[in-house]
Write a protein that holds these residues in place. Structure first.
Motif, PDB file in Angstrom:
ATOM      1  N   THR A 164      -2.011  -0.441   9.112  1.00 40.03           N
ATOM      2  CA  THR A 164      -2.584  -1.771   9.375  1.00 40.03           C
ATOM      3  C   THR A 164      -2.914  -1.919  10.866  1.00 40.03           C
ATOM      4  O   THR A 164      -3.953  -2.468  11.224  1.00 40.03           O
ATOM      5  N   GLU A 208      -3.144  -1.357   2.053  1.00 39.30           N
ATOM      6  CA  GLU A 208      -2.331  -1.563   0.848  1.00 39.30           C
ATOM      7  C   GLU A 208      -3.034  -0.984  -0.380  1.00 39.30           C
ATOM      8  O   GLU A 208      -2.377  -0.493  -1.298  1.00 39.30           O
ATOM      9  N   ARG A 211       0.064 -10.778   9.052  1.00 44.24           N
ATOM     10  CA  ARG A 211       0.816  -9.556   9.350  1.00 44.24           C
ATOM     11  C   ARG A 211       2.265  -9.644   8.839  1.00 44.24           C
ATOM     12  O   ARG A 211       2.908 -10.677   8.984  1.00 44.24           O
ATOM     13  N   GLY A 212       2.710  -8.569   8.270  1.00 44.44           N
ATOM     14  CA  GLY A 212       4.067  -8.543   7.718  1.00 44.44           C
ATOM     15  C   GLY A 212       4.169  -9.259   6.375  1.00 44.44           C
ATOM     16  O   GLY A 212       5.254  -9.459   5.851  1.00 44.44           O
ATOM     17  N   GLY A 213       3.011  -9.624   5.817  1.00 48.60           N
ATOM     18  CA  GLY A 213       2.993 -10.494   4.643  1.00 48.60           C
ATOM     19  C   GLY A 213       3.426  -9.883   3.323  1.00 48.60           C
ATOM     20  O   GLY A 213       3.521 -10.584   2.318  1.00 48.60           O
ATOM     21  N   SER A 214       3.708  -8.596   3.307  1.00 46.85           N
ATOM     22  CA  SER A 214       4.138  -7.993   2.040  1.00 46.85           C
ATOM     23  C   SER A 214       5.453  -8.581   1.537  1.00 46.85           C
ATOM     24  O   SER A 214       5.669  -8.682   0.330  1.00 46.85           O
ATOM     25  N   SER A 263       3.777  -1.996   0.973  1.00 44.05           N
ATOM     26  CA  SER A 263       2.983  -2.215   2.182  1.00 44.05           C
ATOM     27  C   SER A 263       2.055  -1.018   2.368  1.00 44.05           C
ATOM     28  O   SER A 263       2.143  -0.038   1.639  1.00 44.05           O
ATOM     29  N   ALA A 264       1.250  -1.097   3.394  1.00 42.54           N
ATOM     30  CA  ALA A 264       0.444   0.057   3.789  1.00 42.54           C
ATOM     31  C   ALA A 264       1.364   1.085   4.450  1.00 42.54           C
ATOM     32  O   ALA A 264       2.447   0.742   4.921  1.00 42.54           O
ATOM     33  N   TYR A 291       0.734  -8.133   0.758  1.00 44.07           N
ATOM     34  CA  TYR A 291      -0.152  -8.565   1.842  1.00 44.07           C
ATOM     35  C   TYR A 291      -1.520  -9.088   1.410  1.00 44.07           C
ATOM     36  O   TYR A 291      -1.965 -10.113   1.880  1.00 44.07           O
TER      37      TYR A 291
END
Ligand code: ASP
Ligand code: MG
Length: 440
Positions: free
Chosen positions: A42, A120, A196-199, A36-37, A182
């Protein structure tokens, strides 16, 4: 081959990146690392983007400057040799130059997605430099070369599979790969994201595509808990969950996992493990096909729920009534969480008020419409709870004092959901912790 995904807090500090580098080199199995970032990035990018969308360039500029300083400090702490510091510094410069150029362009949705992707891109590139400095052999895999979504924003698993295996085939001797969570490309070929939270979603899509042995999701908590640790004082980690149970829990509030992340793993039967970067040897939670035990596993709460009740005597003995009602929600792309019906009324819940006015207006011709906002859904999740001894009795004994507005039971064998005014959430979660788990 396995997948290891690390969230924002697991890479958000230089010492955490160091820890991650140790975790990914512990075993022998070839590994794809998804990052993730850095934590907070983000959110900052969302703010920058929204300042720009509102024409506040000065505001956006200040936020960009602040973030850039954060990254420059990060790089100096992360790396020790001048050569690698310079390399990382150039990466930071490049991405912030890009953001500064964007300041001058007129805002669009495509630009917004470009801005959001920077987190990311930065975290993975900096991590890659860190690995180089540490002498850890690896391959940098750009997610934008294989992660794609179609016109309905659905991931194209088939194509992801083909592109990813083509990429991996170029490195038959390599064991470690690093890629971004993400971010992806959409049907127009533009940079986009998995929300959002897509990692987590990225990780499970990759795990599905390569039929990984396991998809490990590393966070800062030791797995899914039986109750919300932010609300009740005593909770325990759940060792085993089925995919179905995990999906219910992820959707109904357990913030630890992105709900969409379950289906690819389930469909391709890849176990998912939730592990803790701070306690790498703790068992965590394993999510797989078989749930291993019956009974209640967890309760979870979802806030911001709106209940809509449509009452109509015309519903009596009529057919097709529900379809017409559902069509209204479909038209406004608003998904329904809970539903109960009686002979003359139907109640549904939604979690977004984006089109509440429009929906209410279009429902009015069907009968009287009542809307109640500020509710919470509490879900009790477990394997075959419906047939497990006493659960209903224990449940309703525990919450006798709570004004429950709606109950949903029987929709699946692993969920009982209750709707209540948000003000009763804490009390209800505490009562259930005692009544169902014996935890005080
Ligand atoms: N960085 C993205 C976010 O904060 C994706 C993720 O962390 O999963 O939403
Ligand atoms: Mg996350």
């Amino acid at each position: 081959m396995k997948v290891m995904k690390f969230g924002g807090t697991s890479v958000g500090k230089p010492e955490r990146m160091h820890q991650v580098s140790q975790l990914i080199t512990r075993g022998d199995e070839p590994t794809i690392v998804v990052l993730s970032a850095l934590s907070g990035t983000t959110n900052s990018l969302v703010e920058i983007s929204s300042s720009l969308a509102h024409g506040n360039r000065e505001d956006a500029k200040q936020k960009i400057e602040k973030l850039e300083i954060h990254y420059k400090n990060f790089v100096m702490d992360l790396l020790h040799k001048e050569e690698f510091q310079a390399k990382a510094y150039d990466i930071v410069k490049e991405h912030f130059e890009f953001l500064n150029i964007i300041l001058k362009i007129s805002f669009s949705e495509a630009l917004n997605k470009d801005i959001l992707a920077q987190g990311e891109l930065l975290s993975t590139k900096l991590f890659s430099v860190y690995l180089q400095e540490a002498g850890i052999d690896h391959v940098f895999l750009p997610a934008l070369e294989f992660m794609t979504i179609d016109a309905n924003e659905e991931p194209q698993v088939g194509s992801i599979k083909v592109k990813l295996s083509q990429l991996l085939q170029q490195y038959p001797d390599k064991k470690l790969f690093v890629t971004q969570g993400y971010i992806c490309r959409n049907a127009r070929g533009e940079v986009d994201n998995l929300k959002r939270g897509g990692s987590d979603y990225t990780a499970s899509l990759i795990a599905a595509a390569i039929k990984a042995s396991v998809c490990e999701i590393w966070t800062d908590i030791d797995g899914m808990h039986n109750n919300d640790p932010r609300v009740v004082s005593k909770t325990v980690a759940i060792e085993q969950l089925s995919f179905d149970e995990a999906a219910e829990l992820a959707y109904f509030g357990a913030k630890i996992l992105h709900p969409a992340c379950i289906w690819p793993a389930q469909h391709y039967n890849v176990p998912v493990k939730l592990l803790n970067t701070m306690q790498p040897d703790a068992k965590g939670t394993t999510i797989q096909e078989n749930a291993n035990s019956k009974g209640v596993k967890a309760v979870a709460a979802k806030d911001g729920i709106i209940a809509i009740k449509i009452k109509s005597s015309r519903m009596l003995l009529a057919y097709g009534f529900l379809r017409k009602i559902f069509e209204v929600f479909e038209k406004y792309k608003t998904s329904i969480d809970m539903i109960t019906t009686s002979e003359v009324a139907v109640s549904v819940t939604i979690d977004s008020d984006a089109f509440l006015k429009e929906i209410t207006k279009e429902l009015e011709p069907f009968g009287t419409v009542e809307v109640e906002t500020n509710h919470t859904i509490i879900s009790i999740v477990g394997n075959e709870i419906a047939s497990t001894d006493d659960v209903l009795k224990r449940l309703f004994d525990a919450i006798a004092a709570i004004p429950v507005t709606m109950v949903s039971y029987g929709g699946s064998a692993h969920n009982i959901s209750l709707l209540l005014p948000a003000s009763y959430k804490t009390q209800t979660l505490q009562l259930l912790n005692e009544g169902l788990f014996g935890l005080k």
